[in-house]
Each structure stands twice: as structure tokens, then as C-alpha cells.
Design a protein around this motif. Sequence first.
Motif, PDB file in Angstrom:
ATOM      1  N   ASN A 179      -0.302  16.665   3.083  1.00  0.00           N
ATOM      2  CA  ASN A 179       0.975  15.851   2.642  1.00  0.00           C
ATOM      3  C   ASN A 179       1.075  14.415   3.641  1.00  0.00           C
ATOM      4  O   ASN A 179       0.891  14.337   4.727  1.00  0.00           O
ATOM      5  CB  ASN A 179       2.198  16.521   3.148  1.00  0.00           C
ATOM      6  CG  ASN A 179       3.471  15.951   2.427  1.00  0.00           C
ATOM      7  OD1 ASN A 179       3.946  15.835   1.644  1.00  0.00           O
ATOM      8  ND2 ASN A 179       4.395  15.410   3.771  1.00  0.00           N
ATOM      9  N   LEU A 180       1.564  13.392   2.880  1.00  0.00           N
ATOM     10  CA  LEU A 180       1.818  12.255   3.556  1.00  0.00           C
ATOM     11  C   LEU A 180       3.103  12.008   3.521  1.00  0.00           C
ATOM     12  O   LEU A 180       3.876  12.234   2.749  1.00  0.00           O
ATOM     13  CB  LEU A 180       1.092  10.889   2.563  1.00  0.00           C
ATOM     14  CG  LEU A 180       1.642   9.568   2.964  1.00  0.00           C
ATOM     15  CD1 LEU A 180       0.852   9.004   4.227  1.00  0.00           C
ATOM     16  CD2 LEU A 180       1.354   8.590   1.647  1.00  0.00           C
ATOM     17  N   GLY A 181       3.496  11.532   4.677  1.00  0.00           N
ATOM     18  CA  GLY A 181       4.954  11.380   5.087  1.00  0.00           C
ATOM     19  C   GLY A 181       5.114  10.184   5.889  1.00  0.00           C
ATOM     20  O   GLY A 181       4.184  10.086   6.866  1.00  0.00           O
ATOM     21  N   TYR A 182       6.468   9.626   5.888  1.00  0.00           N
ATOM     22  CA  TYR A 182       6.544   8.472   6.870  1.00  0.00           C
ATOM     23  C   TYR A 182       8.099   8.559   6.912  1.00  0.00           C
ATOM     24  O   TYR A 182       8.820   8.658   6.096  1.00  0.00           O
ATOM     25  CB  TYR A 182       5.885   7.234   6.752  1.00  0.00           C
ATOM     26  CG  TYR A 182       6.098   6.903   5.247  1.00  0.00           C
ATOM     27  CD1 TYR A 182       7.238   5.853   5.010  1.00  0.00           C
ATOM     28  CD2 TYR A 182       5.200   6.866   4.184  1.00  0.00           C
ATOM     29  CE1 TYR A 182       7.423   5.302   3.601  1.00  0.00           C
ATOM     30  CE2 TYR A 182       5.592   6.615   2.772  1.00  0.00           C
ATOM     31  CZ  TYR A 182       6.521   5.697   2.840  1.00  0.00           C
ATOM     32  OH  TYR A 182       6.729   5.220   1.660  1.00  0.00           O
ATOM     33  N   TYR A 223      -8.075   7.754   6.240  1.00  0.00           N
ATOM     34  CA  TYR A 223      -7.940   8.484   7.228  1.00  0.00           C
ATOM     35  C   TYR A 223      -8.544  10.094   6.699  1.00  0.00           C
ATOM     36  O   TYR A 223      -9.601  10.838   7.076  1.00  0.00           O
ATOM     37  CB  TYR A 223      -7.092   8.568   8.425  1.00  0.00           C
ATOM     38  CG  TYR A 223      -7.470   9.717   9.474  1.00  0.00           C
ATOM     39  CD1 TYR A 223      -8.317   9.273  10.308  1.00  0.00           C
ATOM     40  CD2 TYR A 223      -6.797  10.817   9.442  1.00  0.00           C
ATOM     41  CE1 TYR A 223      -8.420  10.055  11.584  1.00  0.00           C
ATOM     42  CE2 TYR A 223      -6.778  11.667  10.441  1.00  0.00           C
ATOM     43  CZ  TYR A 223      -7.655  11.411  11.659  1.00  0.00           C
ATOM     44  OH  TYR A 223      -7.950  12.148  12.642  1.00  0.00           O
ATOM     45  N   GLY A 224      -7.723  10.351   5.683  1.00  0.00           N
ATOM     46  CA  GLY A 224      -7.516  11.724   5.036  1.00  0.00           C
ATOM     47  C   GLY A 224      -9.010  12.070   4.455  1.00  0.00           C
ATOM     48  O   GLY A 224      -9.511  13.091   4.535  1.00  0.00           O
ATOM     49  N   LYS A 248      -9.902  16.724  -0.067  1.00  0.00           N
ATOM     50  CA  LYS A 248     -10.159  16.234  -1.664  1.00  0.00           C
ATOM     51  C   LYS A 248      -9.000  15.721  -2.035  1.00  0.00           C
ATOM     52  O   LYS A 248      -9.271  14.985  -3.151  1.00  0.00           O
ATOM     53  CB  LYS A 248     -10.478  17.583  -2.218  1.00  0.00           C
ATOM     54  CG  LYS A 248     -11.614  18.223  -1.666  1.00  0.00           C
ATOM     55  CD  LYS A 248     -12.151  19.468  -2.407  1.00  0.00           C
ATOM     56  CE  LYS A 248     -13.606  19.914  -1.847  1.00  0.00           C
ATOM     57  NZ  LYS A 248     -14.037  21.550  -2.277  1.00  0.00           N
ATOM     58  N   ASP A 249      -7.941  15.955  -1.572  1.00  0.00           N
ATOM     59  CA  ASP A 249      -6.400  15.299  -2.256  1.00  0.00           C
ATOM     60  C   ASP A 249      -5.343  15.249  -1.261  1.00  0.00           C
ATOM     61  O   ASP A 249      -5.461  15.953  -0.158  1.00  0.00           O
ATOM     62  CB  ASP A 249      -6.180  16.089  -3.578  1.00  0.00           C
ATOM     63  CG  ASP A 249      -6.109  17.581  -3.417  1.00  0.00           C
ATOM     64  OD1 ASP A 249      -5.907  18.075  -2.322  1.00  0.00           O
ATOM     65  OD2 ASP A 249      -6.130  18.327  -4.271  1.00  0.00           O
ATOM     66  N   ILE A 250      -4.599  14.415  -1.559  1.00  0.00           N
ATOM     67  CA  ILE A 250      -3.440  14.225  -0.704  1.00  0.00           C
ATOM     68  C   ILE A 250      -2.104  14.179  -1.457  1.00  0.00           C
ATOM     69  O   ILE A 250      -2.007  13.653  -2.569  1.00  0.00           O
ATOM     70  CB  ILE A 250      -3.540  12.994   0.206  1.00  0.00           C
ATOM     71  CG1 ILE A 250      -4.815  12.994   1.209  1.00  0.00           C
ATOM     72  CG2 ILE A 250      -2.202  12.667   0.854  1.00  0.00           C
ATOM     73  CD1 ILE A 250      -4.995  11.756   1.869  1.00  0.00           C
ATOM     74  N   ASP A 300      -6.502  11.835  -5.807  1.00  0.00           N
ATOM     75  CA  ASP A 300      -7.596  12.722  -4.863  1.00  0.00           C
ATOM     76  C   ASP A 300      -8.641  11.585  -4.667  1.00  0.00           C
ATOM     77  O   ASP A 300      -8.543  10.609  -4.783  1.00  0.00           O
ATOM     78  CB  ASP A 300      -8.289  13.647  -6.083  1.00  0.00           C
ATOM     79  CG  ASP A 300      -8.530  12.855  -7.442  1.00  0.00           C
ATOM     80  OD1 ASP A 300      -9.716  12.158  -7.436  1.00  0.00           O
ATOM     81  OD2 ASP A 300      -7.903  13.207  -8.360  1.00  0.00           O
ATOM     82  N   ALA A 301      -9.751  12.365  -3.748  1.00  0.00           N
ATOM     83  CA  ALA A 301     -10.687  11.353  -3.319  1.00  0.00           C
ATOM     84  C   ALA A 301     -11.465  10.603  -4.300  1.00  0.00           C
ATOM     85  O   ALA A 301     -11.804   9.399  -4.188  1.00  0.00           O
ATOM     86  CB  ALA A 301     -11.863  12.359  -2.623  1.00  0.00           C
TER      87      ALA A 301
END
Length: 170
Positions: A89-92, A114-115, A122-124, A165-166
Amino acid sequence: MKSKRLSYHRPCKDDFQEYFAINADPQTNLHNPHGPMTIATAHEVFHNILLHWNISNYGIWMVRELNRPEIIGFGGLSNKLYQDKQQTNLGYRLGPKFWGKGYATELAKTSIAYGFDQLKKKDIYALVRPSNTASIHVLEKCNFKLVDYFSDFQNEDPSLIYRIDASTRR
């Protein structure tokens, strides 16, 4: 780690007061049905951020402007449960005086790179409230796509689940 205007650091216990100040600010919680964080909740969440780093060797960064000591926010990647499935998960959350400068987008793009490049994800995913149009705009600028909805608050519109996804990141 650095990007064009920001530096990213593994948080430590000494960063708690800034974490709490940002997360207890009503302005940073305009779209959060829970409202500002209490000190007890902040201690629990911050403990989990530090624990995530210890277990996974990555997590939510403490973020500063380059060559400046003030913490502007916290953000990055962590593991989050999405409808019974563990996802990256991306969070900020940034302090209000740092809004409107493109820092959220810079942080998001750094986290994505970075991920995919370092962590080989493979995905975020990202979870956002439908009223948070600024964060939705950040996600869309970073090529995230709306993929689902998540009814995480009773009597509220469902949160939006975004994914990148990547293979389609650029």
C-alpha cells in the motif's frame, strides 16, 4: 534515500511527536471519518510503523525537504489488508504548510520506483476517500487506476481502491 527535493528516512522513536502533530491536525484529516488521531491511536500506529520496518526492512518514511531539518510528513509503502488480502500500500500524510508544492506526487513517484525497482513488487495499491480529490489527482498523475471500492466506514461512501502494476507503471 533522496528524490529531487525530498529526503526519505527510516523513522525512529524520536520522530513520534512530529508524527502525532501531523496526524492530530484537523486539516490533515478532512477526509478521514475517524477525524484527527488521538495520542493513544498515534502511539499504536507509530509503533506498528516501526515494527513494519523491523519485520519487512522497508515501510513508511519520515520525509524532509532536502537539507532542512523539519519533518514535512510521513509516507511510503507498507503492507495493508485489503478485503482479506495482504497488499503493498502507498500512503502518505504531509503537514498542511507543505501542500500544493507537488511533494505528494514526488513522494508517490519515489515510492513507486522503490517498490518496483528495489522491492520487486508486482503491484502497488492505494486507498483513498472519494472526497479527497487532491490525493486522487496524485494517484492518477502516477498512473494508478481505480480498480475497486471498499466499504470501510459504516454510513459513508466506500473508499476507492487504486492500483498500479509494474508492467503499466509508465
